[in-house]
Design an enzyme around this catalytic site. Structure first.
Site, short mmCIF file in Angstrom:
data_model
loop_
_atom_site.label_atom_id
_atom_site.label_comp_id
_atom_site.label_asym_id
_atom_site.label_seq_id
_atom_site.Cartn_x
_atom_site.Cartn_y
_atom_site.Cartn_z
N GLY A 52 13.49 -4.32 2.83
CA GLY A 52 12.63 -4.73 3.94
C GLY A 52 11.97 -6.05 3.61
O GLY A 52 11.75 -6.37 2.43
N HIS A 75 5.64 0.43 5.24
CA HIS A 75 5.31 -0.66 4.30
C HIS A 75 5.36 -2.02 5.00
O HIS A 75 4.45 -2.84 4.83
CB HIS A 75 6.31 -0.58 3.13
CG HIS A 75 6.17 -1.63 2.08
ND1 HIS A 75 5.84 -1.34 0.76
CD2 HIS A 75 6.34 -2.97 2.11
CE1 HIS A 75 5.80 -2.47 0.06
NE2 HIS A 75 6.12 -3.47 0.85
NI NI Z 1 6.59 -5.50 0.60
#
Ligand code: NI
Length: 184
Positions: free
Chosen positions: A46, A130
């Protein structure tokens, strides 16, 4: 495509609130391509816009065989809790267990601006949470207990000297494939 420099803990932009995206321009599409490329080379699953020095409310995710462009996301349903190890491309070499929701439903827009909803658990669910944190100036170390946070930040004090001006320039060529799945 081109690789983007990654801002690391200490760079002020990681702490700023992002701005809602209203128009998806050709420039933004190129940025998204470059974010995927950068994430792959950095061995992450990510990457959020503030990590590459941008203010847009945008992240890219590739986890559990799902590849997502995540624009203006919000968590609309959240359930349970789950602990799992996380790292972050903006805090290299630091890993810790983080407790998050076990399952979330996220509403976001795709690269064409279409609204979608995705229900996610496991790595994808953790990764989405996150990245959404990143879009609000929050890092995984903020979610640790005081003691664990202190330990992580002590480790980072040693590590951060490798990143002058809090910027991480990716090397050309492959990085060693270590702990790939936990870099969010
Ligand atoms: Ni991160």
């Amino acid at each position: 495509m081109s690789l983007l420099d990654i801002h690391v803990l200490g760079s002020p932009i990681l702490r700023q609130e992002t701005e809602r995206i209203s128009t998806i321009t050709p420039e933004l599409r190129r940025l998204i391509d470059n974010m995927f490329e950068t994430m792959h080379v950095a061995k992450g699953v990510g990457l959020a816009a503030p990590q590459i020095g941008r203010r847009e409310r945008l992240a890219v995710v590739e986890a559990d065989d799902v590849r997502l462009v995540v624009i203006n996301p919000e968590i609309i349903i959240q359930e349970g809790s789950a602990k799992g190890e996380e790292g972050c491309l903006s805090i290299p070499e630091i890993y810790a267990d983080v407790t998050r929701f076990a399952r979330v439903t996220v509403r976001a827009q795709d690269i064409d601006g279409n609204i979608y909803e995705i229900e996610a658990a496991n790595l994808l669910g953790r990764c989405l949470q996150h990245e959404i944190d990143h879009l609000h100036g929050k890092l995984f170390t903020d979610r640790l207990s005081l003691l664990k946070k202190r330990a992580a930040l002590r480790e980072w004090d040693e590590e951060k000297i490798n990143y002058p001006k809090f910027v991480r320039v990716l090397p050309v060529g492959d990085l060693p494939p270590e702990r790939e799945s936990e870099n969010l």
